[in-house]
Design a protein around this motif. Sequence first.
Motif, PDB file in Angstrom:
ATOM      1  N   THR A 116       0.484  -1.606   0.017  1.00  0.00           N
ATOM      2  CA  THR A 116      -0.027   0.090   0.240  1.00  0.00           C
ATOM      3  C   THR A 116       1.183   0.813   0.028  1.00  0.00           C
ATOM      4  OG1 THR A 116      -0.292  -0.173   2.612  1.00  0.00           O
ATOM      5  CG2 THR A 116      -1.980  -0.838   1.181  1.00  0.00           C
ATOM      6  N   GLY A 117       2.081   0.855   0.788  1.00  0.00           N
ATOM      7  CA  GLY A 117       3.021   2.389   0.485  1.00  0.00           C
ATOM      8  C   GLY A 117       3.219   2.780  -0.802  1.00  0.00           C
ATOM      9  N   SER A 118       3.381   2.190  -2.317  1.00  0.00           N
ATOM     10  CA  SER A 118       3.419   2.365  -2.961  1.00  0.00           C
ATOM     11  C   SER A 118       2.191   2.212  -4.626  1.00  0.00           C
ATOM     12  CB  SER A 118       4.751   1.454  -3.945  1.00  0.00           C
ATOM     13  OG  SER A 118       5.725   1.105  -2.571  1.00  0.00           O
ATOM     14  N   ASN A 119       1.130   2.060  -3.558  1.00  0.00           N
ATOM     15  CA  ASN A 119      -0.255   2.009  -4.259  1.00  0.00           C
ATOM     16  C   ASN A 119       0.134   0.481  -4.502  1.00  0.00           C
ATOM     17  OD1 ASN A 119      -1.509   4.530  -3.340  1.00  0.00           O
ATOM     18  ND2 ASN A 119      -0.410   5.422  -4.148  1.00  0.00           N
ATOM     19  N   LEU A 120       0.811  -0.066  -4.784  1.00  0.00           N
ATOM     20  CA  LEU A 120       1.174  -1.042  -5.894  1.00  0.00           C
ATOM     21  C   LEU A 120       0.212  -2.581  -5.287  1.00  0.00           C
ATOM     22  CD1 LEU A 120       2.710  -2.804  -7.684  1.00  0.00           C
ATOM     23  CD2 LEU A 120       4.184  -3.251  -5.922  1.00  0.00           C
ATOM     24  N   ILE A 166      -8.285  -0.901  -1.362  1.00  0.00           N
ATOM     25  CA  ILE A 166      -7.219  -1.501  -0.175  1.00  0.00           C
ATOM     26  C   ILE A 166      -7.596  -0.284   0.826  1.00  0.00           C
ATOM     27  CG2 ILE A 166      -5.324  -2.665   0.404  1.00  0.00           C
ATOM     28  CD1 ILE A 166      -6.576  -4.352  -0.884  1.00  0.00           C
ATOM     29  N   ARG A 167      -7.131  -0.452   2.320  1.00  0.00           N
ATOM     30  CA  ARG A 167      -7.725   0.406   2.454  1.00  0.00           C
ATOM     31  C   ARG A 167      -6.165   0.000   3.563  1.00  0.00           C
ATOM     32  NH1 ARG A 167     -10.653  -1.670   6.628  1.00  0.00           N
ATOM     33  NH2 ARG A 167     -12.228  -0.583   5.668  1.00  0.00           N
ATOM     34  N   LYS A 168      -5.170   1.625   3.639  1.00  0.00           N
ATOM     35  CA  LYS A 168      -3.548   1.349   4.254  1.00  0.00           C
ATOM     36  C   LYS A 168      -4.232   1.176   5.373  1.00  0.00           C
ATOM     37  CE  LYS A 168      -1.926   4.893   0.369  1.00  0.00           C
ATOM     38  NZ  LYS A 168      -1.053   5.688  -0.237  1.00  0.00           N
ATOM     39  N   GLY A 169      -2.556   0.600   6.151  1.00  0.00           N
ATOM     40  CA  GLY A 169      -2.820   0.285   7.825  1.00  0.00           C
ATOM     41  C   GLY A 169      -1.500  -0.340   7.775  1.00  0.00           C
ATOM     42  N   ASP A 170      -1.322  -0.855   8.877  1.00  0.00           N
ATOM     43  CA  ASP A 170      -0.251  -1.304   9.373  1.00  0.00           C
ATOM     44  C   ASP A 170       0.198  -2.655   9.621  1.00  0.00           C
ATOM     45  OD1 ASP A 170      -1.574  -1.525  12.048  1.00  0.00           O
ATOM     46  OD2 ASP A 170       0.086  -0.308  13.279  1.00  0.00           O
ATOM     47  N   VAL A 171      -0.730  -3.604   9.114  1.00  0.00           N
ATOM     48  CA  VAL A 171      -0.683  -4.683   9.490  1.00  0.00           C
ATOM     49  C   VAL A 171      -0.361  -5.839   8.279  1.00  0.00           C
ATOM     50  CG1 VAL A 171      -2.178  -6.890   9.400  1.00  0.00           C
ATOM     51  CG2 VAL A 171      -2.945  -5.334  10.920  1.00  0.00           C
ATOM     52  N   ALA A 172       0.926  -6.069   8.672  1.00  0.00           N
ATOM     53  CA  ALA A 172       1.472  -7.202   6.805  1.00  0.00           C
ATOM     54  C   ALA A 172       0.731  -9.010   6.933  1.00  0.00           C
ATOM     55  CB  ALA A 172       3.043  -7.016   7.260  1.00  0.00           C
ATOM     56  N   ALA A 186      -8.978 -14.886   0.417  1.00  0.00           N
ATOM     57  CA  ALA A 186     -10.512 -14.580   1.221  1.00  0.00           C
ATOM     58  C   ALA A 186     -10.283 -13.926   2.211  1.00  0.00           C
ATOM     59  CB  ALA A 186     -11.017 -15.884   1.109  1.00  0.00           C
ATOM     60  N   ALA A 187      -9.124 -13.632   3.424  1.00  0.00           N
ATOM     61  CA  ALA A 187      -8.618 -13.733   4.596  1.00  0.00           C
ATOM     62  C   ALA A 187      -8.733 -12.111   4.074  1.00  0.00           C
ATOM     63  CB  ALA A 187      -7.370 -13.903   4.759  1.00  0.00           C
ATOM     64  N   LEU A 188      -7.625 -11.664   3.151  1.00  0.00           N
ATOM     65  CA  LEU A 188      -7.743  -9.722   2.841  1.00  0.00           C
ATOM     66  C   LEU A 188      -9.151  -9.592   2.792  1.00  0.00           C
ATOM     67  CD1 LEU A 188      -5.313  -9.480   0.252  1.00  0.00           C
ATOM     68  CD2 LEU A 188      -5.377  -8.629   2.416  1.00  0.00           C
ATOM     69  N   HIS A 189     -10.166  -9.775   1.366  1.00  0.00           N
ATOM     70  CA  HIS A 189     -11.593  -9.505   2.205  1.00  0.00           C
ATOM     71  C   HIS A 189     -12.414  -9.587   3.190  1.00  0.00           C
ATOM     72  CE1 HIS A 189     -11.500  -9.700  -2.716  1.00  0.00           C
ATOM     73  NE2 HIS A 189     -12.136  -9.144  -2.712  1.00  0.00           N
TER      74      HIS A 189
END
Lengths: 464, 464
Positions: A138-142, A152-158, A169-172
């Motif tokens: 998300t830092g590079s909008n990639l 995709i909501r930017k945040g601090d979870v990898a 499925a997990a991401l959604h």
Amino acid sequence: MREFKPLFDPRSVAVIGASRTPGKGGHILVANLVKSGFSGAIYPINPKAEEILGLKAYCSIKDVPEDVDLAVLSVPADVIPEIVHQCAQKKVRYLLIIAGGFAEGGEPGKQLQDKVIQNARVSNMRIIGPNIIGMISTGSNLLLTFAPFTTIRKGDVAIIAQTGAFCGAALHYLLSFSDFGLSKSIDLGNRCDLSESELLEYLMCDPQTHIIVLHIEGLADGRRFLETASLLSRLKPIIVLKFGRTEVASRAITSHTGALAGSEKIYSAAFKQAGLLRVDDLDEVEYVVRALKLSPPPHGNRVCIITFSGGAGAQAADLCIEKGLVVTGLSENTISKIESVSPPWMRLSNPLDIWPAIDKSGNATKTYFEAIQAALSDINVDMIMVLVNISYTLVTQSPVPEELAHTIELPLTKPIAICAIGDKSDLQRFEEAFNGKIPIYPTSKSCALALSKLSEYSSYRRNS
Amino acid sequence: MREFKPLFDPRSVAVIGASRTPGKGGHILVANLVKSGFSGAIYPINPKAEEILGLKAYCSIKDVPEDVDLAVLSVPADVIPEIVHQCAQKKVRYLLIIAGGFAEGGEPGKQLQDKVIQNARVSNMRIIGPNIIGMISTGSNLLLTFAPFTTIRKGDVAIIAQTGAFCGAALHYLLSFSDFGLSKSIDLGNRCDLSESELLEYLMCDPQTHIIVLHIEGLADGRRFLETASLLSRLKPIIVLKFGRTEVASRAITSHTGALAGSEKIYSAAFKQAGLLRVDDLDEVEYVVRALKLSPPPHGNRVCIITFSGGAGAQAADLCIEKGLVVTGLSENTISKIESVSPPWMRLSNPLDIWPAIDKSGNATKTYFEAIQAALSDINVDMIMVLVNISYTLVTQSPVPEELAHTIELPLTKPIAICAIGDKSDLQRFEEAFNGKIPIYPTSKSCALALSKLSEYSSYRRNS
């Protein structure tokens, strides 16, 4: 860190197998890149197209005029070794291979996969996959995946996942919670080259990542993983999903990514030693992430349960204790404070049943506030679990969420978690009122789990 | 049955302590009765009021001109023995006592409670409570509680709870699911007279009730309970929430309803013997009720897992097996049917990973249909768990819910449960598409739990 820049923050991305047909993987890949606002160069590769989504298309990777940091392959397995060879010659730094049909499919696939590795090695090009859905940074909008995402909501979870479809499925699932944001997501699939340990090493110093969610089915290198995870856990919590505990699941894992699930006993001990927070499903990931984001580290595992119902309090006590927490004796000061506002017949302990006090005062918000304040200053209490019947907010038996939220002062000195029981449609109001202050849970079980993991992590950090 | 008619289908109800002040318990009680459309006579009792909510108020129960089947007492504990005496003289059949401050509050309260029983016994009037929130009987539109409810959905689930505040929260929680409907709800509180066993005996032949949810903290009579529950379980499933497993919770229970939690070991064995389906939280009640409502009884515990992801399949296998299900070997016929539509490299077993077949056919709905049909006719399969990534419905990787739902023929010959993983906001579309046909679950864990309870219940019925 610098080594991973071309992967997570590439100057240019090639999509090999880019397609003009909407709905096809090779089309979604390009569309996602464009939509997400990636600012680097995008090179669609398709020998039959002039342009795709307004971008000039190239016949082959060799024809791209500039350097390519990262390429994604959306082509069938059988042509992949040759394309890997071309990418290596072009000095592509990282290669994502989407297709399945490699080591997970038996001997011919394994040979194909070996050839891929061999062809990549000549130029030190690194491979992610095969058998994956792609990656997000998300830092590079990639947004480099064929899975359809809107935003995709930017945040601090990898998120690092072994398998693509699960990762998608997990991401959604996780991104459908408004308090969940992503720094990076990557799935490793058959993991023919780049391993989870290398990624964990990278995440150690990644300033965008504060929490790691790891889904693994087997390990590339057990010792390296353990060393890395133990170290990383001291800095950032790692939540882990690992299956293959039963023989059936273990066989299933081998047949779909070629990984060996290994002995559950060994994993279980190793995870504990490395401070990993193990959970069983996506809802549990959600609960633990929420607690980690919004809580100071607890100094121990002693929880004070504040409840509107003796029955709900007993339930919460069982569930907390069964998860390793201690439902501690409260200090005399706390007891006498709440007894002074309760009816004379009420005898208090932990769980702290404040219903009679609410009934007496007629002001639930005030009584909850007093109980929380007492628990915050009680030296016998490390964490506070607050049970609220959210469907009584129409009358005086329940606190007004906005008012109660207002009384909570940040930064918190101890973790507080609210278990908001009742009509699901009232949950949102509670969540909004406490948004960014206190984690809200829909059941006692989820709240107890989150607090227990918080305590587990804090204990690891204190003792390592 | 006839004996309970004045409780669940009374001709007249008196509200003693009826109030003119909105928000007060004695006001909500009358308001709920009026709003819910109760067709019997309603007598508000308040010495200071002429009328309440348009109903003529009476100075005392003795002044009511007609017989009173059911009375509810919304007055403080200390005046209750005298009012009980008046009700007994009036030959009221059932009396609900809301107030707390009796046996749960120590010796003076216990003496008060003893006096209540004594005063009731002279006329065989039965008492529910004290220390309760009231009751609901949807068949008679009887909403007799001070908890604020808007509407109560009629249905076939009866709830018996030990504690009022818990019962209220549970009702609000469960009724917020559109597939949940209520026949009766009653909480027993300190249970000074009417017991859970008597109510279970009544529910055995109650035509409106098909599923029972029981929350208990201790038992009035262990042997009678076991005998009744064992018999009732053969006819109607009983889902049970019972806490006090730990010493802390056990103490909490004694101090809030005066009940003895008893030994967890004995309870656990007894529940099993009586066929009770034990769960740990309200979400689990929701999941099990949904499965019971929409599933034929399975003939065994062998489950076929159909999955879009090898990783998700392995997870589901672990969770099913850990809950006592068998992830069975599939028949050759099933394997060959799905292998014939899969890519040549795909080797199939259970969990049945249909992702490669979907990828090949480009039609997820058709592939899911084929896999479900194969599992339905597989003699090695008793139940089917279908994992779907609901957030891919924009593209071809996931089934179109409405189309897939259309292919499912009722009545089902085996239980089918769908685990719909992904964006929570897509869940509703799935639930609506399969509404009344197939139970939908948000996680693998919840789906595995529901199937395991289904199997547990079916096994009890076969073997008892």
